[in-house]
Design a protein around this motif. Structure first.
Motif, mmCIF file in Angstrom:
data_model
loop_
_atom_site.group_PDB
_atom_site.id
_atom_site.type_symbol
_atom_site.label_atom_id
_atom_site.label_comp_id
_atom_site.label_asym_id
_atom_site.label_seq_id
_atom_site.Cartn_x
_atom_site.Cartn_y
_atom_site.Cartn_z
ATOM 1 N N ILE A 17 70.017 70.750 16.114
ATOM 2 C CA ILE A 17 69.423 71.894 16.816
ATOM 3 C C ILE A 17 70.279 73.154 16.652
ATOM 4 O O ILE A 17 70.176 74.086 17.434
ATOM 5 C CB ILE A 17 69.141 71.581 18.302
ATOM 6 C CG1 ILE A 17 70.417 71.283 19.090
ATOM 7 C CG2 ILE A 17 68.148 70.430 18.423
ATOM 8 C CD1 ILE A 17 70.197 71.248 20.613
ATOM 9 N N ARG A 18 71.118 73.162 15.632
ATOM 10 C CA ARG A 18 71.949 74.349 15.352
ATOM 11 C C ARG A 18 71.044 75.558 15.165
ATOM 12 O O ARG A 18 69.889 75.451 14.735
ATOM 13 C CB ARG A 18 72.829 74.107 14.124
ATOM 14 C CG ARG A 18 72.055 73.908 12.833
ATOM 15 C CD ARG A 18 72.929 73.265 11.772
ATOM 16 N NE ARG A 18 74.043 74.107 11.392
ATOM 17 C CZ ARG A 18 74.044 74.983 10.397
ATOM 18 N NH1 ARG A 18 72.959 75.146 9.645
ATOM 19 N NH2 ARG A 18 75.108 75.689 10.128
ATOM 20 N N TYR A 28 76.935 69.936 11.813
ATOM 21 C CA TYR A 28 76.412 68.558 11.863
ATOM 22 C C TYR A 28 75.186 68.436 12.766
ATOM 23 O O TYR A 28 74.592 67.356 12.845
ATOM 24 C CB TYR A 28 77.500 67.618 12.409
ATOM 25 C CG TYR A 28 78.169 68.168 13.656
ATOM 26 C CD1 TYR A 28 77.620 67.978 14.907
ATOM 27 C CD2 TYR A 28 79.342 68.924 13.558
ATOM 28 C CE1 TYR A 28 78.206 68.517 16.037
ATOM 29 C CE2 TYR A 28 79.942 69.472 14.693
ATOM 30 C CZ TYR A 28 79.369 69.270 15.920
ATOM 31 O OH TYR A 28 79.955 69.815 17.034
ATOM 32 N N CYS A 29 74.782 69.500 13.454
ATOM 33 C CA CYS A 29 73.847 69.358 14.564
ATOM 34 C C CYS A 29 72.416 69.767 14.207
ATOM 35 O O CYS A 29 72.186 70.855 13.665
ATOM 36 C CB CYS A 29 74.340 70.189 15.738
ATOM 37 S SG CYS A 29 73.225 70.094 17.144
ATOM 38 N N ARG A 52 74.942 78.405 18.956
ATOM 39 C CA ARG A 52 75.963 77.994 17.989
ATOM 40 C C ARG A 52 75.349 77.333 16.773
ATOM 41 O O ARG A 52 74.157 77.033 16.734
ATOM 42 C CB ARG A 52 76.998 77.090 18.669
ATOM 43 C CG ARG A 52 77.888 77.931 19.583
ATOM 44 C CD ARG A 52 78.781 77.117 20.455
ATOM 45 N NE ARG A 52 79.816 76.390 19.763
ATOM 46 C CZ ARG A 52 81.104 76.746 19.708
ATOM 47 N NH1 ARG A 52 81.500 77.863 20.271
ATOM 48 N NH2 ARG A 52 81.982 75.988 19.116
ATOM 49 N N ASP A 53 76.194 77.056 15.799
ATOM 50 C CA ASP A 53 75.703 76.657 14.481
ATOM 51 C C ASP A 53 76.534 75.504 13.893
ATOM 52 O O ASP A 53 76.806 75.487 12.684
ATOM 53 C CB ASP A 53 75.793 77.880 13.550
ATOM 54 C CG ASP A 53 74.544 78.023 12.697
ATOM 55 O OD1 ASP A 53 73.566 77.287 12.941
ATOM 56 O OD2 ASP A 53 74.561 78.867 11.789
ATOM 57 N N CYS A 54 76.909 74.551 14.733
ATOM 58 C CA CYS A 54 77.766 73.438 14.295
ATOM 59 C C CYS A 54 77.136 72.773 13.061
ATOM 60 O O CYS A 54 75.930 72.513 13.046
ATOM 61 C CB CYS A 54 77.935 72.447 15.433
ATOM 62 S SG CYS A 54 78.549 73.231 16.939
ATOM 63 N N GLY A 84 71.462 73.082 24.652
ATOM 64 C CA GLY A 84 72.204 73.858 23.678
ATOM 65 C C GLY A 84 73.038 74.904 24.420
ATOM 66 O O GLY A 84 72.805 75.179 25.599
ATOM 67 N N GLU A 85 73.999 75.471 23.715
ATOM 68 C CA GLU A 85 74.934 76.390 24.391
ATOM 69 C C GLU A 85 74.364 77.805 24.471
ATOM 70 O O GLU A 85 73.933 78.366 23.469
ATOM 71 C CB GLU A 85 76.263 76.404 23.626
ATOM 72 C CG GLU A 85 77.352 77.147 24.363
ATOM 73 C CD GLU A 85 78.706 76.948 23.700
ATOM 74 O OE1 GLU A 85 79.101 75.797 23.448
ATOM 75 O OE2 GLU A 85 79.357 77.975 23.408
ATOM 76 N N CYS A 125 70.053 77.109 21.181
ATOM 77 C CA CYS A 125 71.521 77.105 21.082
ATOM 78 C C CYS A 125 72.006 78.311 20.291
ATOM 79 O O CYS A 125 71.452 78.656 19.260
ATOM 80 C CB CYS A 125 72.009 75.817 20.409
ATOM 81 S SG CYS A 125 73.809 75.672 20.467
HETATM 82 S S1 SF4 Z 1 73.783 71.903 20.591
HETATM 83 FE FE1 SF4 Z 1 75.993 71.636 20.708
HETATM 84 S S2 SF4 Z 1 76.528 70.588 18.806
HETATM 85 FE FE2 SF4 Z 1 74.464 71.477 18.526
HETATM 86 S S3 SF4 Z 1 74.835 73.480 17.547
HETATM 87 FE FE3 SF4 Z 1 74.672 73.764 19.761
HETATM 88 S S4 SF4 Z 1 76.846 73.705 20.464
HETATM 89 FE FE4 SF4 Z 1 76.800 72.785 18.406
#
Ligand code: SF4
Length: 382
Positions: free
Chosen positions: A71-72, A68-69, A64-66, A108-109, A62
């Motif tokens: 797998i950030r 709460y996640c 991204r770095d949310c 993941g994105e 992924c």
């Molecule tokens: S998998 Fe989704 S929620 Fe988790 S960090 Fe990546 S975008 Fe954010």
């Protein structure tokens, strides 16, 4: 006990205050009354029975770095994986053979050209192997309008993009600087314009979240003409920045609020599809079955190869880590039967809300339609 008078049963417009009051339902009798009203609404307005969507979590890579996640991007404890084309096709073929009717492809994105091409190719291959019979939902995050259109043309017809909270300030608190709430909402619009059935959802019981914010989430779903909802209790992951934040609600309270959110969303939105998510099962072993009894009508059994399950943990204590697709199905089918519900096989189980907004009133949902082109078939499923 909460009484659902005829006027409430006919009601279609709810204020934030009225929704808050329903969300705050407590006590066994009141809650039973809320859930039974939600199920009456489900049976009267939504897709009947329980539809399975076999979920393939094809990669935990992924960008991204949310906050709460699990797998950030910044979580370096995670071993990253990407399923091969053959592994994905094998999982899709199993799902089709099991008669689930639909697949969800989640990862993941990523926005790189290689990934976008890979998904497009997978969609075409999955459609080919099932003779067009498998419906496909994507859950691959924020993409450009062009990418959404390419994947739609390749065969996907539903897209789940969770907003996580409809409150811009709370959204800012659970994401790193620069993550735009407005851009995420704009993506929901792109998806609708492209022709997808549009799904979204929120986390329930986030640190600092109020019942009024959850009530506004439900109104957000309504105002944005959402077709499908996937939401569940917030469960912290030990390797995330948000793990340090104190939680106001106990596990039990978050679970109960999760069920109340399903019931109230059903009462307010009526004809949408609502998933009983795995997060409910993470807090209570029969959580998904209880979600059905609160008004949900969709379940997403995991069909990812067990070798990858531990690598895809967005939150702690995710269940079914070592259950293969057969065991997962058998346990679910038994639990659903016990809950007094029926699994519907071989159908897409599209959102009635979507069919209505497309002006399609008739209902002959069948995944056996094989002579139609992609777009026509999408409508045929209504
Ligand atoms: S998998 Fe989704 S929620 Fe988790 S960090 Fe990546 S975008 Fe954010």
């Amino acid at each position: 006990m909460t009484s659902f008078s005829d006027s409430i049963q006919q009601k279609t417009d709810f204020s934030v205050e009225e929704i808050c009051s329903l969300l705050e339902t407590t006590g066994e009798g009141n809650t039973a009354s809320l859930f039974s009203h939600a199920c009456r609404v489900k049976n009267a307005h939504a897709r009947r029975g329980v539809h399975f969507r076999g979920i393939i979590e094809l990669s935990n890579i992924c960008e991204r770095d949310c906050l709460y996640c699990g797998i950030r991007r910044s979580n370096l404890d995670v071993t990253r994986f990407q399923m091969t084309k053959q592994q994905i096709l094998d999982a899709a073929a199993w799902t089709h053979k099991a008669g689930y009717g639909s697949l969800v492809i989640q990862a993941g994105e990523r926005r790189d050209a290689g990934f976008i091409d890979f998904i497009e190719e997978m969609l075409r291959e999955i459609k080919k192997l099932s003779g067009g019979a498998l419906g496909i939902t994507l859950s691959l995050g924020e993409q450009s309008k062009d990418v959404y259109a390419r994947w739609f043309e390749a065969g996907a017809h539903r897209y789940l993009l969770r907003i996580e909270t409809s409150d811009p300030e709370l959204y800012r608190q659970i994401h790193p600087p620069g993550y735009s709430f407005e851009e995420r909402v704009a993506c929901l619009g792109f998806l609708r314009e492209t022709g997808y059935q549009v799904g979204t959802g929120v986390m329930i019981g986030l640190p600092g979240q109020t019942v009024a914010q959850l009530a506004s989430d439900i109104l957000f779903f309504k105002e944005n003409d959402i077709d499908m909802i996937g939401m569940g209790p917030y469960i912290p992951h030990h390797s995330t920045p948000m793990f340090q934040k104190p939680l106001e609600l106990s596990v039990d309270s978050r679970f109960k609020l999760g069920l109340n959110m399903i019931a109230v969303t059903r009462i307010v939105l009526r004809d949408v599809n609502i998933a009983a998510t795995t997060a409910l099962q993470a807090l209570k072993s029969d959580g998904r079955e209880l979600g059905l009894q609160a008004g949900a009508n969709i379940i997403m059994p995991n069909v990812t190869s067990t070798e990858y399950r531990t690598g895809y943990q967005l939150y702690d204590n995710k269940p079914c880590m070592d259950e293969n697709s057969e065991v997962c199905r058998d346990n679910l089918v038994a639990g659903i039967k016990n809950a007094g519900e029926t699994v519907i096989y071989g159908q897409w189980g599209d959102s009635k809300h979507f069919c209505k907004r497309k002006g399609i009133e008739s209902s002959h949902d069948s995944a056996t339609v094989s002579q139609l082109s992609g777009h026509a078939r999408r409508l045929e499923q209504c």
